[in-house]
Scaffold this active site. Sequence first.
Site, PDB file in Angstrom:
ATOM      1  N   ASP A 214       0.890  -1.171   0.201  1.00  0.00           N
ATOM      2  CA  ASP A 214       0.058  -0.089   0.049  1.00  0.00           C
ATOM      3  C   ASP A 214       0.965   1.116   0.173  1.00  0.00           C
ATOM      4  O   ASP A 214       2.008   1.111   0.393  1.00  0.00           O
ATOM      5  CB  ASP A 214      -0.884  -0.070   1.335  1.00  0.00           C
ATOM      6  CG  ASP A 214      -1.640  -1.114   1.372  1.00  0.00           C
ATOM      7  OD1 ASP A 214      -2.053  -1.692   0.568  1.00  0.00           O
ATOM      8  OD2 ASP A 214      -1.669  -1.698   2.840  1.00  0.00           O
TER       9      ASP A 214
ATOM     10  N   ASP B 119       1.775   7.907   8.492  1.00  0.00           N
ATOM     11  CA  ASP B 119       2.298   6.481   8.798  1.00  0.00           C
ATOM     12  C   ASP B 119       3.514   6.096   9.584  1.00  0.00           C
ATOM     13  O   ASP B 119       3.818   5.749  10.516  1.00  0.00           O
ATOM     14  CB  ASP B 119       1.978   5.634   7.659  1.00  0.00           C
ATOM     15  CG  ASP B 119       0.742   5.567   7.039  1.00  0.00           C
ATOM     16  OD1 ASP B 119       0.211   6.638   6.682  1.00  0.00           O
ATOM     17  OD2 ASP B 119       0.553   4.360   6.614  1.00  0.00           O
TER      18      ASP B 119
ATOM     19  N   GLU C 210       3.270  -2.901  10.790  1.00  0.00           N
ATOM     20  CA  GLU C 210       2.779  -3.195   9.433  1.00  0.00           C
ATOM     21  C   GLU C 210       3.731  -2.354   8.463  1.00  0.00           C
ATOM     22  O   GLU C 210       3.877  -2.899   7.095  1.00  0.00           O
ATOM     23  CB  GLU C 210       1.389  -2.429   9.284  1.00  0.00           C
ATOM     24  CG  GLU C 210       1.120  -2.478   7.749  1.00  0.00           C
ATOM     25  CD  GLU C 210      -0.536  -1.724   7.666  1.00  0.00           C
ATOM     26  OE1 GLU C 210      -1.338  -1.748   8.413  1.00  0.00           O
ATOM     27  OE2 GLU C 210      -0.576  -1.391   6.422  1.00  0.00           O
ATOM     28  N   GLU C 211       4.342  -1.502   9.141  1.00  0.00           N
ATOM     29  CA  GLU C 211       5.278  -0.690   8.264  1.00  0.00           C
ATOM     30  C   GLU C 211       6.537  -1.288   7.965  1.00  0.00           C
ATOM     31  O   GLU C 211       7.659  -0.735   7.251  1.00  0.00           O
ATOM     32  CB  GLU C 211       5.570   0.704   8.762  1.00  0.00           C
ATOM     33  CG  GLU C 211       4.078   1.491   8.894  1.00  0.00           C
ATOM     34  CD  GLU C 211       3.315   1.721   7.367  1.00  0.00           C
ATOM     35  OE1 GLU C 211       3.856   1.430   6.633  1.00  0.00           O
ATOM     36  OE2 GLU C 211       2.078   1.894   7.453  1.00  0.00           O
TER      37      GLU C 211
ATOM     38  N   ASP D 267      -0.283  -2.033  14.222  1.00  0.00           N
ATOM     39  CA  ASP D 267      -0.517  -1.273  12.985  1.00  0.00           C
ATOM     40  C   ASP D 267      -0.684   0.180  13.437  1.00  0.00           C
ATOM     41  O   ASP D 267      -1.474   0.522  14.044  1.00  0.00           O
ATOM     42  CB  ASP D 267      -1.800  -1.708  12.180  1.00  0.00           C
ATOM     43  CG  ASP D 267      -2.090  -0.870  10.949  1.00  0.00           C
ATOM     44  OD1 ASP D 267      -1.284   0.102  10.793  1.00  0.00           O
ATOM     45  OD2 ASP D 267      -3.146  -0.924  10.460  1.00  0.00           O
TER      46      ASP D 267
ATOM     47  N   LEU E  15      -0.620   3.091  12.146  1.00  0.00           N
ATOM     48  CA  LEU E  15      -1.930   3.877  11.633  1.00  0.00           C
ATOM     49  C   LEU E  15      -2.664   3.392  10.754  1.00  0.00           C
ATOM     50  O   LEU E  15      -2.531   3.270   9.423  1.00  0.00           O
ATOM     51  CB  LEU E  15      -1.180   5.092  11.166  1.00  0.00           C
ATOM     52  CG  LEU E  15      -1.817   6.321  11.124  1.00  0.00           C
ATOM     53  CD1 LEU E  15      -2.083   6.922  12.646  1.00  0.00           C
ATOM     54  CD2 LEU E  15      -1.856   7.620  10.129  1.00  0.00           C
ATOM     55  N   ASP E  16      -3.782   2.736  11.201  1.00  0.00           N
ATOM     56  CA  ASP E  16      -4.805   2.013  10.484  1.00  0.00           C
ATOM     57  C   ASP E  16      -5.614   3.009   9.781  1.00  0.00           C
ATOM     58  O   ASP E  16      -6.106   4.032  10.311  1.00  0.00           O
ATOM     59  CB  ASP E  16      -5.344   1.081  11.341  1.00  0.00           C
ATOM     60  CG  ASP E  16      -6.519   0.058  10.589  1.00  0.00           C
ATOM     61  OD1 ASP E  16      -5.841  -0.701   9.551  1.00  0.00           O
ATOM     62  OD2 ASP E  16      -7.572   0.341  10.873  1.00  0.00           O
TER      63      ASP E  16
ATOM     64  N   GLU F 181      -3.668  -6.704  13.043  1.00  0.00           N
ATOM     65  CA  GLU F 181      -5.159  -6.367  12.887  1.00  0.00           C
ATOM     66  C   GLU F 181      -6.214  -7.182  13.296  1.00  0.00           C
ATOM     67  O   GLU F 181      -6.926  -6.914  14.285  1.00  0.00           O
ATOM     68  CB  GLU F 181      -5.444  -5.887  11.397  1.00  0.00           C
ATOM     69  CG  GLU F 181      -4.258  -4.910  10.948  1.00  0.00           C
ATOM     70  CD  GLU F 181      -4.590  -4.439   9.722  1.00  0.00           C
ATOM     71  OE1 GLU F 181      -4.542  -3.254   9.028  1.00  0.00           O
ATOM     72  OE2 GLU F 181      -4.862  -5.180   8.502  1.00  0.00           O
TER      73      GLU F 181
HETATM   74  P1  AHM Z   1     -10.515  -1.257   1.275  1.00  0.00           P
HETATM   75  O1  AHM Z   1     -10.153   0.298   1.046  1.00  0.00           O
HETATM   76  O2  AHM Z   1      -9.903  -2.290   0.560  1.00  0.00           O
HETATM   77  O3  AHM Z   1     -12.003  -1.411   1.599  1.00  0.00           O
HETATM   78  O4  AHM Z   1      -9.804  -1.518   2.801  1.00  0.00           O
HETATM   79  C1  AHM Z   1     -10.112  -0.774   4.033  1.00  0.00           C
HETATM   80  C2  AHM Z   1      -9.609  -1.576   5.145  1.00  0.00           C
HETATM   81  C3  AHM Z   1      -9.918  -1.074   6.485  1.00  0.00           C
HETATM   82  O5  AHM Z   1     -11.227  -1.610   7.091  1.00  0.00           O
HETATM   83  C4  AHM Z   1      -8.712  -1.144   7.215  1.00  0.00           C
HETATM   84  O6  AHM Z   1      -8.527  -0.161   8.318  1.00  0.00           O
HETATM   85  C5  AHM Z   1      -7.426  -0.964   6.344  1.00  0.00           C
HETATM   86  O7  AHM Z   1      -8.197  -1.543   4.996  1.00  0.00           O
HETATM   87  C6  AHM Z   1      -6.498  -1.511   6.576  1.00  0.00           C
HETATM   88  O8  AHM Z   1      -5.501  -1.058   5.927  1.00  0.00           O
HETATM   89  P2  AHM Z   1      -4.181  -0.096   6.163  1.00  0.00           P
HETATM   90  O9  AHM Z   1      -3.497  -0.517   7.609  1.00  0.00           O
HETATM   91  O10 AHM Z   1      -3.133  -0.219   5.176  1.00  0.00           O
HETATM   92  O11 AHM Z   1      -4.998   1.253   6.457  1.00  0.00           O
HETATM   93 MG    MG Z   2      -1.716   1.051   8.258  1.00  0.00          MG
END
Ligand code: AHM
Ligand code: MG
Length: 347
Positions: A76, A82, A105-106, A128, A130-131, A287
């Site tokens: 991502d 983050d 996660e990073e 994680d 910054l989720d 997560e």
């Molecule tokens: P989506 O955009 O495919 O629906 O994903 C959203 C989901 C969230 O529920 C979650 O918080 C996030 O993806 C996790 O990804 P990250 O930690 O990279 O923000």
């Molecule tokens: Mg994240």
Amino acid sequence: VKTGVLRDLREKMFNKIVTLDEFIIRSEKENPSSSGSFSRLLRDIGIAAKIVNREVNKAGLVNILGVEGSTNSTGDDVQKLDIFANEKFIETLSYSGEVCGIASEENQEFIPVKSNDTSKAQYVVVMDPLDGSSNIDVNVSVGTIFGVYKRKSPDNGPCKSEDFLQKGTEMVAAGYVLYGTSTLLVYTTGNGVNGFTLDPSIGEFCLSHRNIQMPKAGNYYSVNQGYYLKFDLEMRRYIDHCSDLNYRLRYIGSMVSDIHRIMFQGGIFLYPNTRKYPKGKLRLLYECYPMAFLIEQAGGTAMTCKLERVMEMEIHSLHQTSSIAMGSRDMVRDMKEFVEKYGTVIK
Ligand code: AHM
Ligand code: MG
């Protein structure tokens, strides 16, 4: 126990504020098996959360917004906030002396924490930092998710991967911080779930939600319905059922915020496997496990879309992903019935 009940009553009558630090110390006294080092670790998580909160709040003012350009371990876009959150949590936890390693996660690999006295560093933290990072640029809630394990490797050496690759059932604490209209820290040590709201005027997390129990049913469902056609038949049927019953669809795209709503108002959160993510997108270790721990402690249910209990899923790698269906007990039970009914049909 009696003293505890009387004290709670006194606090309510006199409206006494209980800070996170006070609560942690008190819980330690009430539970002889919990150590001072564990309490210090939880306190340090609270401190890191306050630092990140400060930055999240002023993110629109300083030039800290925007995609950094690099990609994280799961591909991502990584945004500046983050990185900031990741660094602050790592820094704070490394100084604490209680932690021998961190998985984030990073970071592709886990980070061993050097210590003068390794025998004191009994814990590893998974997080994680910054989720919900797609929300940063548009001022929508984001969160931090964390879990704590006791190390498995000998305490006279550095941490090893076996310290991190432990099932959710081995977690000794888990929680999240929600940077929203208010900032909240919600955590469990396996003895109920408590929530603390940051009072910016005194800079302290104050006990605001004692022993959280989520509603057994609800009428919210939370799923990225844009992927509907990519879901397995049983999930599509269940989502149709939610829609038939006029359940309200809410999806922020930040798991912390979506789960937080469900925790208080009841509902179900789904991130099923899709064609793009055949094993699900969300990461098991930092997560799914922590959120499942909290949900179960609050009286809810957390399973994969293949009906395995999340907390008991086998873990083989730090960034392993899983499908997930969690929330109010009765709603997850209904979802299970749909999987049992349609799951074997040839798609
Ligand atoms: P989506 O955009 O495919 O629906 O994903 C959203 C989901 C969230 O529920 C979650 O918080 C996030 O993806 C996790 O990804 P990250 O930690 O990279 O923000
Ligand atoms: Mg994240």
